[in-house]
Design a protein around this motif. Sequence first.
Motif, PDB file in Angstrom:
ATOM      1  N   SER A 140       0.821  -1.210   0.000  1.00 32.00           N
ATOM      2  CA  SER A 140       0.000   0.000   0.000  1.00 32.00           C
ATOM      3  C   SER A 140       0.855   1.261   0.000  1.00 32.00           C
ATOM      4  O   SER A 140       0.453   2.294  -0.545  1.00 32.00           O
ATOM      5  CB  SER A 140      -0.939  -0.003   1.211  1.00 32.00           C
ATOM      6  OG  SER A 140      -0.200  -0.055   2.417  1.00 32.00           O
ATOM      7  N   HIS A 141       2.070   1.196   0.612  1.00 30.38           N
ATOM      8  CA  HIS A 141       2.930   2.372   0.659  1.00 30.38           C
ATOM      9  C   HIS A 141       3.560   2.670  -0.692  1.00 30.38           C
ATOM     10  O   HIS A 141       4.083   3.771  -0.906  1.00 30.38           O
ATOM     11  CB  HIS A 141       4.010   2.193   1.720  1.00 30.38           C
ATOM     12  CG  HIS A 141       3.463   2.100   3.117  1.00 30.38           C
ATOM     13  ND1 HIS A 141       2.850   3.161   3.756  1.00 30.38           N
ATOM     14  CD2 HIS A 141       3.413   1.062   3.994  1.00 30.38           C
ATOM     15  CE1 HIS A 141       2.466   2.790   4.965  1.00 30.38           C
ATOM     16  NE2 HIS A 141       2.786   1.518   5.126  1.00 30.38           N
ATOM     17  N   ASP A 142       3.565   1.691  -1.605  1.00 28.70           N
ATOM     18  CA  ASP A 142       4.169   1.881  -2.917  1.00 28.70           C
ATOM     19  C   ASP A 142       3.171   2.374  -3.952  1.00 28.70           C
ATOM     20  O   ASP A 142       3.553   2.702  -5.073  1.00 28.70           O
ATOM     21  CB  ASP A 142       4.789   0.569  -3.405  1.00 28.70           C
ATOM     22  CG  ASP A 142       5.865   0.051  -2.450  1.00 28.70           C
ATOM     23  OD1 ASP A 142       6.598   0.889  -1.903  1.00 28.70           O
ATOM     24  OD2 ASP A 142       5.943  -1.168  -2.259  1.00 28.70           O
ATOM     25  N   LYS A 143       1.905   2.417  -3.601  1.00 29.44           N
ATOM     26  CA  LYS A 143       0.885   2.807  -4.565  1.00 29.44           C
ATOM     27  C   LYS A 143       0.812   4.327  -4.693  1.00 29.44           C
ATOM     28  O   LYS A 143       0.951   5.048  -3.700  1.00 29.44           O
ATOM     29  CB  LYS A 143      -0.478   2.243  -4.134  1.00 29.44           C
ATOM     30  CG  LYS A 143      -0.516   0.721  -4.143  1.00 29.44           C
ATOM     31  CD  LYS A 143      -1.850   0.196  -3.656  1.00 29.44           C
ATOM     32  CE  LYS A 143      -1.874  -1.345  -3.679  1.00 29.44           C
ATOM     33  NZ  LYS A 143      -3.138  -1.880  -3.172  1.00 29.44           N
ATOM     34  N   PRO A 144       0.586   4.835  -5.914  1.00 28.00           N
ATOM     35  CA  PRO A 144       0.479   6.292  -6.105  1.00 28.00           C
ATOM     36  C   PRO A 144      -0.667   6.863  -5.280  1.00 28.00           C
ATOM     37  O   PRO A 144      -1.754   6.281  -5.206  1.00 28.00           O
ATOM     38  CB  PRO A 144       0.200   6.417  -7.611  1.00 28.00           C
ATOM     39  CG  PRO A 144       0.696   5.138  -8.208  1.00 28.00           C
ATOM     40  CD  PRO A 144       0.455   4.088  -7.171  1.00 28.00           C
ATOM     41  N   GLN A 145      -0.410   8.018  -4.661  1.00 29.79           N
ATOM     42  CA  GLN A 145      -1.415   8.687  -3.859  1.00 29.79           C
ATOM     43  C   GLN A 145      -1.372  10.186  -4.136  1.00 29.79           C
ATOM     44  O   GLN A 145      -0.337  10.716  -4.530  1.00 29.79           O
ATOM     45  CB  GLN A 145      -1.189   8.450  -2.359  1.00 29.79           C
ATOM     46  CG  GLN A 145      -1.179   6.980  -1.951  1.00 29.79           C
ATOM     47  CD  GLN A 145      -0.984   6.800  -0.460  1.00 29.79           C
ATOM     48  OE1 GLN A 145      -1.827   7.189   0.327  1.00 29.79           O
ATOM     49  NE2 GLN A 145       0.138   6.204  -0.070  1.00 29.79           N
TER      50      GLN A 145
ATOM     51  N   LEU B  41     -14.267   4.938  -7.798  1.00 26.91           N
ATOM     52  CA  LEU B  41     -13.854   5.331  -6.463  1.00 26.91           C
ATOM     53  C   LEU B  41     -14.476   4.397  -5.437  1.00 26.91           C
ATOM     54  O   LEU B  41     -15.688   4.175  -5.438  1.00 26.91           O
ATOM     55  CB  LEU B  41     -14.275   6.776  -6.170  1.00 26.91           C
ATOM     56  CG  LEU B  41     -13.848   7.848  -7.176  1.00 26.91           C
ATOM     57  CD1 LEU B  41     -14.276   9.231  -6.684  1.00 26.91           C
ATOM     58  CD2 LEU B  41     -12.355   7.805  -7.418  1.00 26.91           C
ATOM     59  N   PHE B  42     -13.626   3.867  -4.547  1.00 31.88           N
ATOM     60  CA  PHE B  42     -14.109   3.060  -3.426  1.00 31.88           C
ATOM     61  C   PHE B  42     -14.220   4.001  -2.241  1.00 31.88           C
ATOM     62  O   PHE B  42     -13.224   4.503  -1.735  1.00 31.88           O
ATOM     63  CB  PHE B  42     -13.146   1.913  -3.146  1.00 31.88           C
ATOM     64  CG  PHE B  42     -13.529   1.099  -1.930  1.00 31.88           C
ATOM     65  CD1 PHE B  42     -14.806   0.593  -1.798  1.00 31.88           C
ATOM     66  CD2 PHE B  42     -12.605   0.832  -0.936  1.00 31.88           C
ATOM     67  CE1 PHE B  42     -15.163  -0.160  -0.683  1.00 31.88           C
ATOM     68  CE2 PHE B  42     -12.943   0.087   0.188  1.00 31.88           C
ATOM     69  CZ  PHE B  42     -14.228  -0.409   0.306  1.00 31.88           C
ATOM     70  N   SER B  43     -15.446   4.309  -1.822  1.00 27.18           N
ATOM     71  CA  SER B  43     -15.691   5.404  -0.888  1.00 27.18           C
ATOM     72  C   SER B  43     -15.776   4.935   0.560  1.00 27.18           C
ATOM     73  O   SER B  43     -15.911   3.738   0.836  1.00 27.18           O
ATOM     74  CB  SER B  43     -17.000   6.109  -1.255  1.00 27.18           C
ATOM     75  OG  SER B  43     -18.115   5.455  -0.666  1.00 27.18           O
TER      76      SER B  43
ATOM     77  N   ASN C  68      -6.059  -0.383 -12.366  1.00 29.15           N
ATOM     78  CA  ASN C  68      -7.280  -0.652 -13.138  1.00 29.15           C
ATOM     79  C   ASN C  68      -8.334   0.437 -12.972  1.00 29.15           C
ATOM     80  O   ASN C  68      -9.531   0.154 -12.893  1.00 29.15           O
ATOM     81  CB  ASN C  68      -7.876  -2.016 -12.755  1.00 29.15           C
ATOM     82  CG  ASN C  68      -6.948  -3.166 -13.074  1.00 29.15           C
ATOM     83  OD1 ASN C  68      -6.225  -3.132 -14.075  1.00 29.15           O
ATOM     84  ND2 ASN C  68      -6.935  -4.178 -12.225  1.00 29.15           N
ATOM     85  N   MET C  69      -7.871   1.699 -12.865  1.00 31.29           N
ATOM     86  CA  MET C  69      -8.757   2.868 -12.778  1.00 31.29           C
ATOM     87  C   MET C  69      -9.524   2.948 -11.452  1.00 31.29           C
ATOM     88  O   MET C  69     -10.535   3.646 -11.350  1.00 31.29           O
ATOM     89  CB  MET C  69      -9.766   2.865 -13.947  1.00 31.29           C
ATOM     90  CG  MET C  69      -9.145   2.830 -15.331  1.00 31.29           C
ATOM     91  SD  MET C  69      -8.257   4.356 -15.719  1.00 31.29           S
ATOM     92  CE  MET C  69      -9.604   5.499 -15.951  1.00 31.29           C
ATOM     93  N   VAL C  70      -9.053   2.270 -10.421  1.00 35.37           N
ATOM     94  CA  VAL C  70      -9.748   2.244  -9.137  1.00 35.37           C
ATOM     95  C   VAL C  70      -8.949   3.018  -8.086  1.00 35.37           C
ATOM     96  O   VAL C  70      -7.741   2.832  -7.944  1.00 35.37           O
ATOM     97  CB  VAL C  70      -9.976   0.798  -8.648  1.00 35.37           C
ATOM     98  CG1 VAL C  70     -10.650   0.794  -7.289  1.00 35.37           C
ATOM     99  CG2 VAL C  70     -10.810   0.028  -9.656  1.00 35.37           C
ATOM    100  N   PHE C  71      -9.647   3.898  -7.335  1.00 37.22           N
ATOM    101  CA  PHE C  71      -9.051   4.652  -6.239  1.00 37.22           C
ATOM    102  C   PHE C  71      -9.772   4.342  -4.940  1.00 37.22           C
ATOM    103  O   PHE C  71     -11.005   4.196  -4.920  1.00 37.22           O
ATOM    104  CB  PHE C  71      -9.174   6.164  -6.477  1.00 37.22           C
ATOM    105  CG  PHE C  71      -8.319   6.703  -7.582  1.00 37.22           C
ATOM    106  CD1 PHE C  71      -7.054   7.206  -7.331  1.00 37.22           C
ATOM    107  CD2 PHE C  71      -8.780   6.697  -8.891  1.00 37.22           C
ATOM    108  CE1 PHE C  71      -6.274   7.710  -8.350  1.00 37.22           C
ATOM    109  CE2 PHE C  71      -8.006   7.193  -9.917  1.00 37.22           C
ATOM    110  CZ  PHE C  71      -6.748   7.705  -9.652  1.00 37.22           C
ATOM    111  N   LYS C  72      -9.014   4.251  -3.859  1.00 35.41           N
ATOM    112  CA  LYS C  72      -9.604   4.204  -2.518  1.00 35.41           C
ATOM    113  C   LYS C  72      -9.535   5.613  -1.955  1.00 35.41           C
ATOM    114  O   LYS C  72      -8.500   6.265  -2.028  1.00 35.41           O
ATOM    115  CB  LYS C  72      -8.856   3.231  -1.616  1.00 35.41           C
ATOM    116  CG  LYS C  72      -9.446   3.140  -0.204  1.00 35.41           C
ATOM    117  CD  LYS C  72      -8.724   2.089   0.614  1.00 35.41           C
ATOM    118  CE  LYS C  72      -9.197   2.088   2.069  1.00 35.41           C
ATOM    119  NZ  LYS C  72     -10.609   1.706   2.175  1.00 35.41           N
ATOM    120  N   VAL C  73     -10.649   6.102  -1.384  1.00 40.22           N
ATOM    121  CA  VAL C  73     -10.747   7.486  -0.932  1.00 40.22           C
ATOM    122  C   VAL C  73     -10.942   7.551   0.575  1.00 40.22           C
ATOM    123  O   VAL C  73     -11.791   6.839   1.124  1.00 40.22           O
ATOM    124  CB  VAL C  73     -11.926   8.209  -1.627  1.00 40.22           C
ATOM    125  CG1 VAL C  73     -11.946   9.676  -1.236  1.00 40.22           C
ATOM    126  CG2 VAL C  73     -11.840   8.050  -3.138  1.00 40.22           C
TER     127      VAL C  73
END
Length: 274
Positions: free
Chosen positions: A3-8, A41-43, A89-94
């Motif tokens: 998770s720390h390597d994922k773009p934010q 977006l995963f809200s 895959n175009m998915v963001f966690k918010v």
Amino acid sequence: MGSHDKPQFVKVLLPEFLEKLPIPDAIAQLLMHQHNGTATLFSPLGKFWHIALEKDADDNTHFSNGWREFSRAHDFTAGDFLLFRYEGNMVFKVKVFDVTGCRKQYDRAISEKRSFGAKDEILEDVCDGMCNSDDWQNLSTGRRKRGKPTAPKEQLQTPPGFLATDKSATKNNRAKTVPHFEKIIRPYNFSCGHMSVPRKFCASNGLTRKEEMVLEDPKRRSWHVKLWHGVSDSRLLSGWKEFSAVNKLEEGDKCTFQLVSDGILRVLIQKRRA
């Protein structure tokens, strides 16, 4: 990839960002490589939302169609800030934080009422935690994942000296006579040192100009607490920590705040079974 390597990226919400939200160029480049005009977006409400991507005249990329409904459903206000983590895959966690820097907490029941006409933007309900790889795969392929049977909720017990509030008749009778609101104790009530008070409750009971309240516990002991009023809600601040410590509040306990007189909130406590 951990998770720390994922773009934010982080965005502080300006008033104009409640309609559409600009995306940093570096993130936009990642999305453009996917050749897909829709992000997901995963809200914090535990739902997937489809949001259209749009480029303006200056070639800047925005979350556009669907973003306004997403903002309203999550009760965004200017000054909130959002943390987006790109899962691929175009998915963001918010994650959503308010003006004090504390993470916003959302009630699932209320969230359904906030969704307005945006149900078409929601793919499916999911669990509170991060989705596993199967969830992301199901999302990308369009398959809907069957939910697991829900475990029965834990029953609440009422210790001596505390008033039970689980009987519907008692609850309904009280609601007709005494203005009140209910809260389930969450970790942020301790870490951030406050208890939120619904904005509508303050407005309908003439509390919007009050700066101090008195909390009365089940043993009729009193605490003076500061009442702070923000854009989206009000909060009980100094004095709340002492009240929660003396009454040994724990995560999962249920508190019913009754406005028994001007400036006095009587707190009924229902303990969660260990």
